[in-house]
Design a protein around this motif. Structure first.
Motif, PDB file in Angstrom:
ATOM      1  N   PHE A  16       5.539   0.643  14.132  1.00 52.61           N
ATOM      2  CA  PHE A  16       4.975   1.984  14.056  1.00 52.61           C
ATOM      3  C   PHE A  16       3.496   1.928  13.674  1.00 52.61           C
ATOM      4  O   PHE A  16       2.665   2.634  14.250  1.00 52.61           O
ATOM      5  N   SER A  17       3.164   1.099  12.687  1.00 56.33           N
ATOM      6  CA  SER A  17       1.760   0.971  12.280  1.00 56.33           C
ATOM      7  C   SER A  17       0.885   0.517  13.447  1.00 56.33           C
ATOM      8  O   SER A  17      -0.198   1.065  13.681  1.00 56.33           O
ATOM      9  N   LEU A  18       1.362  -0.488  14.189  1.00 61.66           N
ATOM     10  CA  LEU A  18       0.593  -0.991  15.325  1.00 61.66           C
ATOM     11  C   LEU A  18       0.452   0.071  16.409  1.00 61.66           C
ATOM     12  O   LEU A  18      -0.609   0.207  17.039  1.00 61.66           O
ATOM     13  N   GLY A  19       1.507   0.830  16.647  1.00 59.44           N
ATOM     14  CA  GLY A  19       1.440   1.896  17.643  1.00 59.44           C
ATOM     15  C   GLY A  19       0.422   2.961  17.263  1.00 59.44           C
ATOM     16  O   GLY A  19      -0.334   3.454  18.117  1.00 59.44           O
ATOM     17  N   ILE A  20       0.393   3.319  15.986  1.00 56.57           N
ATOM     18  CA  ILE A  20      -0.581   4.313  15.508  1.00 56.57           C
ATOM     19  C   ILE A  20      -2.001   3.788  15.691  1.00 56.57           C
ATOM     20  O   ILE A  20      -2.894   4.498  16.187  1.00 56.57           O
ATOM     21  N   ILE A  21      -2.224   2.541  15.299  1.00 62.50           N
ATOM     22  CA  ILE A  21      -3.556   1.946  15.429  1.00 62.50           C
ATOM     23  C   ILE A  21      -3.992   1.895  16.886  1.00 62.50           C
ATOM     24  O   ILE A  21      -5.143   2.207  17.221  1.00 62.50           O
ATOM     25  N   ASP A  22      -3.084   1.511  17.773  1.00 67.45           N
ATOM     26  CA  ASP A  22      -3.433   1.411  19.196  1.00 67.45           C
ATOM     27  C   ASP A  22      -3.869   2.763  19.750  1.00 67.45           C
ATOM     28  O   ASP A  22      -4.796   2.853  20.564  1.00 67.45           O
ATOM     29  N   LYS A  23      -3.223   3.838  19.318  1.00 65.48           N
ATOM     30  CA  LYS A  23      -3.578   5.170  19.813  1.00 65.48           C
ATOM     31  C   LYS A  23      -4.900   5.667  19.238  1.00 65.48           C
ATOM     32  O   LYS A  23      -5.589   6.488  19.860  1.00 65.48           O
ATOM     33  N   LEU A  24      -5.282   5.171  18.054  1.00 63.41           N
ATOM     34  CA  LEU A  24      -6.493   5.655  17.400  1.00 63.41           C
ATOM     35  C   LEU A  24      -7.712   4.770  17.658  1.00 63.41           C
ATOM     36  O   LEU A  24      -8.834   5.154  17.313  1.00 63.41           O
ATOM     37  N   LYS A  25      -7.517   3.590  18.240  1.00 57.19           N
ATOM     38  CA  LYS A  25      -8.636   2.693  18.521  1.00 57.19           C
ATOM     39  C   LYS A  25      -9.014   2.737  20.002  1.00 57.19           C
ATOM     40  O   LYS A  25      -8.125   2.776  20.868  1.00 57.19           O
ATOM     41  N   PRO A  26     -10.306   2.707  20.293  1.00 57.77           N
ATOM     42  CA  PRO A  26     -10.710   2.646  21.702  1.00 57.77           C
ATOM     43  C   PRO A  26     -10.211   1.367  22.386  1.00 57.77           C
ATOM     44  O   PRO A  26      -9.931   1.366  23.585  1.00 57.77           O
ATOM     45  N   THR A  27     -10.086   0.282  21.618  1.00 56.49           N
ATOM     46  CA  THR A  27      -9.603  -0.987  22.181  1.00 56.49           C
ATOM     47  C   THR A  27      -8.113  -0.920  22.453  1.00 56.49           C
ATOM     48  O   THR A  27      -7.333  -0.504  21.589  1.00 56.49           O
TER      49      THR A  27
END
Length: 354
Positions: A253-264
């Motif tokens: 879940f943490s990784l999914g959130i980060i992926d959606k919030l980062k341009p990369t």
């Protein structure tokens, strides 16, 4: 051997065989079975709804997969037959464990589901907090009423989720302060809680007077609540996944959130699965059923599996072909591993086999 004795022996063996054939298939034994469950892409949708949706901040397109994995278990009320257990022991895609390992202290199905739901909710909160801290957001916390003891003087006056602003004249910033203030009183004395009811704005704070009672373990005063904390996020993150329980999806879940919030695009289009609990500070913890989760991941098409360091030894014993186990200890180490995968530098991946 005399013919009579031989006949009696043959008849006895035949009787034993017949008893085994009729009794063993229905003989119940105190074991439970685990098998690979479904996986869910935290970047995707489930039943037409995004697994992770974010409002109040810009989000970015994602590709690839960051699949959380699950394990299917037999219910608390079900006990397999001896034959079923023996067959399970012989299969690679079933793990047989003592029933009490999954349902300790004669836990019922309803109690197990409630516990799993609570752990799942807690893991979501920690996953959001860890992800936002990793991205540089400052996360504040409120002290709340975590639970109210039935029959205590707080029942009906304080409620789970109420934000505790003060106890008497002491401003509350840590859960331990509540007990410190109350325990200075004598049983029978009154104490005033300033609280904001759950879901209400800060301006709706109210004062609640409670008469203390003697604690069961001594002469100190108590009011019958368990304080806790709730993180205050700067914007809204919803995790819309039903019929899943337990704490083991925190990392994904943490990784999914980060992926959606980062341009990369942190997956680089790769199919990555994984598991692991997550703390508010981003520490990755071990989970149960790791062997079944690696099978579930590979069956779904995963190429890489993010594995909690403490589960590595068990996972490496029988890794499905075509699946690379990646050892992770923290959210930051998981992100570094994804950097290496995206760059095609698999030699830089921390492996469970070395």
């Amino acid at each position: 051997m005399p013919r009579r004795s031989a006949t009696m022996l043959a008849a006895t063996l035949l009787l034993i065989a017949m008893l085994c054939a009729s009794v063993l298939p229905i003989m119940k034994v105190p074991y439970a079975e685990m098998s690979p469950g479904p996986t869910y892409n935290t970047l995707g949708q489930q039943n037409g709804k995004a697994v992770i949706s974010i409002t109040g901040r810009q989000t970015y397109p994602t590709t690839g997969h960051l699949n959380m994995t699950t394990v299917q278990v037999t219910s608390a009320d079900y006990q397999p037959s001896l034959v079923s257990v023996v067959i399970g022991w012989l299969r690679d895609d079933v793990t047989v464990v003592p029933h009490d390992n999954l349902y300790p202290n004669h836990q019922s199905e309803e109690e197990a589901e409630q516990q799993n739901a609570e752990e799942f909710a807690s893991s979501q909160d920690s996953a959001k907090t860890a992800a936002l801290r990793e991205l540089g957001y400052k996360i504040a916390t409120n002290v709340i009423v975590d639970s109210v003891i039935a029959g205590s003087p707080s029942q009906g006056k304080l409620h789970a989720g109420d934000v505790i602003k003060a106890v008497d004249d002491t401003v509350i910033t840590e859960p331990d302060q509540v007990a410190e203030v109350v325990s200075k009183l004598k049983p029978g004395q009154q104490v005033v809680f300033t609280v904001v009811p759950d879901g209400k704005p800060a301006g709706d704070a109210k004062k609640v007077t409670i008469t203390t009672v003697k604690a069961p373990d001594g002469n100190r005063a108590m009011v019958g609540i368990q304080p806790g904390t709730r993180n205050i996020l700067p914007f809204t993150i919803d995790i819309g996944l039903q019929d899943v329980g337990g704490p083991s999806a925190g990392l994904m879940f943490s990784l999914g959130i980060i992926d959606k919030l980062k341009p990369t695009d942190i997956t680089g289009g790769k199919f990555i699965a994984g598991t692991g609990t997550i703390s508010d500070t981003g520490q990755v913890g071990p989970i149960g059923g790791i062997a079944m989760k690696t099978i579930a991941a590979r069956n779904a098409g995963a190429q890489y599996f993010l594995t909690p360091a403490d589960n590595c030894a068990e996972a490496a014993k029988d890794t499905p072909g075509g699946l690379t186990l990646v050892k992770v200890k923290t959210l930051d180490s998981a992100l570094k591993a994804l950097d290496a995968i995206r760059a095609g530098d698999t030699s830089a991946l921390p492996s469970c086999t070395r």
